[in-house]
Enzyme design. Structure first.
Site, PDB file in Angstrom:
ATOM      1  N   ASP A  55      -1.984 -10.470  -7.469  1.00 50.06           N
ATOM      2  CA  ASP A  55      -1.776  -9.283  -6.521  1.00 50.06           C
ATOM      3  C   ASP A  55      -2.828  -9.302  -5.372  1.00 50.06           C
ATOM      4  O   ASP A  55      -3.933  -9.147  -5.703  1.00 50.06           O
ATOM      5  CB  ASP A  55      -2.012  -8.131  -7.480  1.00 50.06           C
ATOM      6  CG  ASP A  55      -1.956  -6.730  -6.639  1.00 50.06           C
ATOM      7  OD1 ASP A  55      -1.508  -6.768  -5.434  1.00 50.06           O
ATOM      8  OD2 ASP A  55      -2.030  -5.559  -7.194  1.00 50.06           O
ATOM      9  N   ASP A  63       3.397  -8.716  -1.766  1.00 53.93           N
ATOM     10  CA  ASP A  63       1.941  -9.167  -2.196  1.00 53.93           C
ATOM     11  C   ASP A  63       1.701  -9.381  -3.567  1.00 53.93           C
ATOM     12  O   ASP A  63       0.570  -9.649  -3.888  1.00 53.93           O
ATOM     13  CB  ASP A  63       0.942  -8.149  -1.531  1.00 53.93           C
ATOM     14  CG  ASP A  63       0.609  -7.090  -2.278  1.00 53.93           C
ATOM     15  OD1 ASP A  63       1.785  -6.646  -3.035  1.00 53.93           O
ATOM     16  OD2 ASP A  63      -0.418  -6.575  -2.286  1.00 53.93           O
ATOM     17  N   GLU A  64       2.791  -9.337  -4.349  1.00 57.29           N
ATOM     18  CA  GLU A  64       2.545  -9.429  -5.792  1.00 57.29           C
ATOM     19  C   GLU A  64       3.689 -10.599  -6.515  1.00 57.29           C
ATOM     20  O   GLU A  64       4.811 -10.713  -5.846  1.00 57.29           O
ATOM     21  CB  GLU A  64       3.023  -8.236  -6.529  1.00 57.29           C
ATOM     22  CG  GLU A  64       1.623  -7.274  -6.970  1.00 57.29           C
ATOM     23  CD  GLU A  64       2.299  -6.070  -7.677  1.00 57.29           C
ATOM     24  OE1 GLU A  64       3.057  -6.135  -8.875  1.00 57.29           O
ATOM     25  OE2 GLU A  64       2.089  -5.056  -7.048  1.00 57.29           O
TER      26      GLU A  64
HETATM   27  N1  DCP Z   1       2.515  -0.081   0.574  1.00 59.42           N
HETATM   28  C1  DCP Z   1       3.128   1.005   1.270  1.00 59.42           C
HETATM   29  N2  DCP Z   1       3.083   2.210   0.744  1.00 59.42           N
HETATM   30  C2  DCP Z   1       2.748   2.566  -0.416  1.00 59.42           C
HETATM   31  C3  DCP Z   1       1.944   1.585  -1.380  1.00 59.42           C
HETATM   32  C4  DCP Z   1       1.883   0.262  -0.559  1.00 59.42           C
HETATM   33  O1  DCP Z   1       3.474   0.599   2.257  1.00 59.42           O
HETATM   34  N3  DCP Z   1       2.781   3.851  -0.812  1.00 59.42           N
HETATM   35  C5  DCP Z   1       2.168  -1.405   1.048  1.00 59.42           C
HETATM   36  C6  DCP Z   1       1.238  -1.693   1.731  1.00 59.42           C
HETATM   37  C7  DCP Z   1       0.372  -2.598   0.800  1.00 59.42           C
HETATM   38  C8  DCP Z   1       1.407  -3.300   0.052  1.00 59.42           C
HETATM   39  O2  DCP Z   1       2.627  -2.470   0.020  1.00 59.42           O
HETATM   40  O3  DCP Z   1      -0.719  -3.253   1.455  1.00 59.42           O
HETATM   41  C9  DCP Z   1       0.922  -3.526  -1.484  1.00 59.42           C
HETATM   42  O4  DCP Z   1       0.840  -2.466  -2.196  1.00 59.42           O
HETATM   43  P1  DCP Z   1      -0.280  -2.344  -3.356  1.00 59.42           P
HETATM   44  O5  DCP Z   1       0.162  -1.184  -4.071  1.00 59.42           O
HETATM   45  O6  DCP Z   1      -0.598  -3.784  -4.074  1.00 59.42           O
HETATM   46  O7  DCP Z   1      -1.653  -1.983  -2.565  1.00 59.42           O
HETATM   47  P2  DCP Z   1      -2.623  -3.028  -1.887  1.00 59.42           P
HETATM   48  O8  DCP Z   1      -2.349  -4.148  -1.827  1.00 59.42           O
HETATM   49  O9  DCP Z   1      -2.819  -2.233  -0.367  1.00 59.42           O
HETATM   50  O10 DCP Z   1      -4.202  -2.571  -2.354  1.00 59.42           O
HETATM   51  P3  DCP Z   1      -4.585  -2.877  -3.891  1.00 59.42           P
HETATM   52  O11 DCP Z   1      -5.926  -3.723  -3.625  1.00 59.42           O
HETATM   53  O12 DCP Z   1      -5.039  -1.753  -4.530  1.00 59.42           O
HETATM   54  O13 DCP Z   1      -3.374  -4.035  -4.473  1.00 59.42           O
HETATM   55 CA    CA Z   2      -1.997  -5.511  -3.693  1.00 65.01          CA
END
Ligand code: DCP
Ligand code: CA
Length: 364
Positions: A11, A106-107
């Site tokens: 992730d 991203d996962e």
């Molecule tokens: N995303 C979005 N709206 C949301 C949640 C996520 O557009 N409510 C998008 C933006 C994030 C991506 O999806 O960058 C991946 O979501 P993640 O939940 O994996 O969150 P992040 O990668 O941003 O943060 P983390 O470090 O917690 O994984």
């Molecule tokens: Ca993420």
């Protein structure tokens, strides 16, 4: 001895924001907020950890993020760039195994039980992957290594950002006993409150609850948690076979002749095609019409457009054009087929600002 599977869950940390930081290193260490402008009706997609420290989080309205973090740097999402980076990350995964199940951009889960590196240790493979993503893309990710998908996912979240957590069969029992309930998948704020009101705070507390009571009091969530606290998850890493075309065809009840009759029969088959495209979350640029005649000979006609076809009306127009311009033979027609190719994932098609709605349709 039981041969356990070896699953890695990767992730990327603060994905959209991290891409922005990598593309513009001046942003490093700053509170980056990915959303529309603070005075718009936009919501936050994600935020860097510096911005999260101010209480900014995904899903929060942009104006609220501004109130919490006025010095935040607001950046409008650049979806096409994130898709590009996601593809690069997947190329790295591919060097390890072909059994990859992407979960959004991203996962991903990667089954490395048998892998292309010929390395037995999944921990070593996880470390290699993390290093490679850092060396090639200059990005950090968090990694979970375990013997099933459920635990691997919990593990990748356990030590974020840039962490790697390994949960072997030997330690999983204790790991899950001590795990706070909100770390199990599907336990949101409301559900957590309910479990807490029954005195259940961590895995161990739920181990004492038999299955019938778990489902009686907590329904589907209780059923899932019953198995989760025991570390049971037999689901496989499902690879997405890339579909090249989506089509449907109809053998007509009675044979038909002539352009007008043919056009009259299009509506149903277009609806069917659209339904299939919708289920697979695809738009497309090439439409192919196939006609089979009573004598079993057949004709196909195609048209490729510059922009993708999305609506019933769009498709109908192209079909009509194909029929009219193609000098359809005056033989009796027994079957009509339509197929869509040059497929595009809806999430990658069009305006980045509409991404948020589409993205969550896309995930899972
Ligand atoms: N995303 C979005 N709206 C949301 C949640 C996520 O557009 N409510 C998008 C933006 C994030 C991506 O999806 O960058 C991946 O979501 P993640 O939940 O994996 O969150 P992040 O990668 O941003 O943060 P983390 O470090 O917690 O994984
Ligand atoms: Ca993420």
């Amino acid at each position: 001895m039981v041969q356990h599977r070896k699953i890695i869950h990767v992730d990327l940390d603060f994905f959209f924001a991290q891409v922005e930081v990598v593309d513009n290193p001046d942003l490093k260490g700053k509170p980056v907020i990915i959303s529309g402008p603070p005075n718009s009706r936009s919501v936050v997609s994600t935020a860097s950890y510096e911005a999260r420290a101010f209480g900014v989080h995904a899903g929060m309205p942009a104006f609220m993020a501004y109130e919490k973090c006025p010095e935040g740097i607001f950046i409008i999402p650049r979806m096409s760039r994130y898709v590009q980076v996601s593809k690069q990350i997947h190329l790295i995964f591919k060097k390890y195994s072909d059994i990859i199940e992407p979960m959004g951009l991203d996962e991903a889960y990667i089954d490395v039980t048998i892998n292309k590196k010929g390395i037995k240790s999944a921990t070593q493979l996880g470390q290699m992957m993390q290093n490679e993503i850092y060396n090639v893309l200059n990005m950090t990710c968090s990694i979970g290594v375990s013997y099933n998908k459920m635990i691997a996912k919990i593990a990748s979240d356990f030590n974020k950002p840039a962490g790697i957590t390994v949960v072997t069969p030997k330690v999983s029992e204790q790991f899950l006993r001590e795990l706070p309930l909100n770390k199990f998948s599907g336990i949101g704020k409301k559900t957590l409150e309910k479990y807490n009101s029954f005195g259940i705070y961590k895995g161990d507390d739920f181990l004492k609850v038999p299955l019938d009571r778990a489902t009686h009091y907590f329904g589907r969530s209780g059923y899932n948690l019953f198995y989760a606290v025991r570390g049971i998850d037999n689901s496989h890493v499902k690879t997405l076979r890339t579909t090249k075309s989506i089509g449907c065809e109809r053998t007509l009840e009675c044979n038909i002749t002539g352009v007008d009759e043919l056009i009259n029969h299009l509506d149903k088959i277009i609806s069917e095609l659209l339904g299939r495209l919708k289920r697979k979350k695809k738009n497309f640029k090439t439409l192919t019409l196939k006609l089979k005649y009573a004598d079993f000979s057949q004709t196909t006609r195609s048209k490729t457009l510059k922009v993708s076809l999305k609506t019933h009306q769009d498709i109908f127009k192209v079909c009509r054009e194909l029929i009219i311009n193609s000098n359809i033979e005056k033989k009796e027609i027994r079957l009509i087929g339509l197929s869509a190719s040059a497929l595009i994932n809806k999430s990658e098609d069009g305006n980045a600002l509409v991404f948020q709605q589409i993205y969550f349709d896309l995930v899972n």
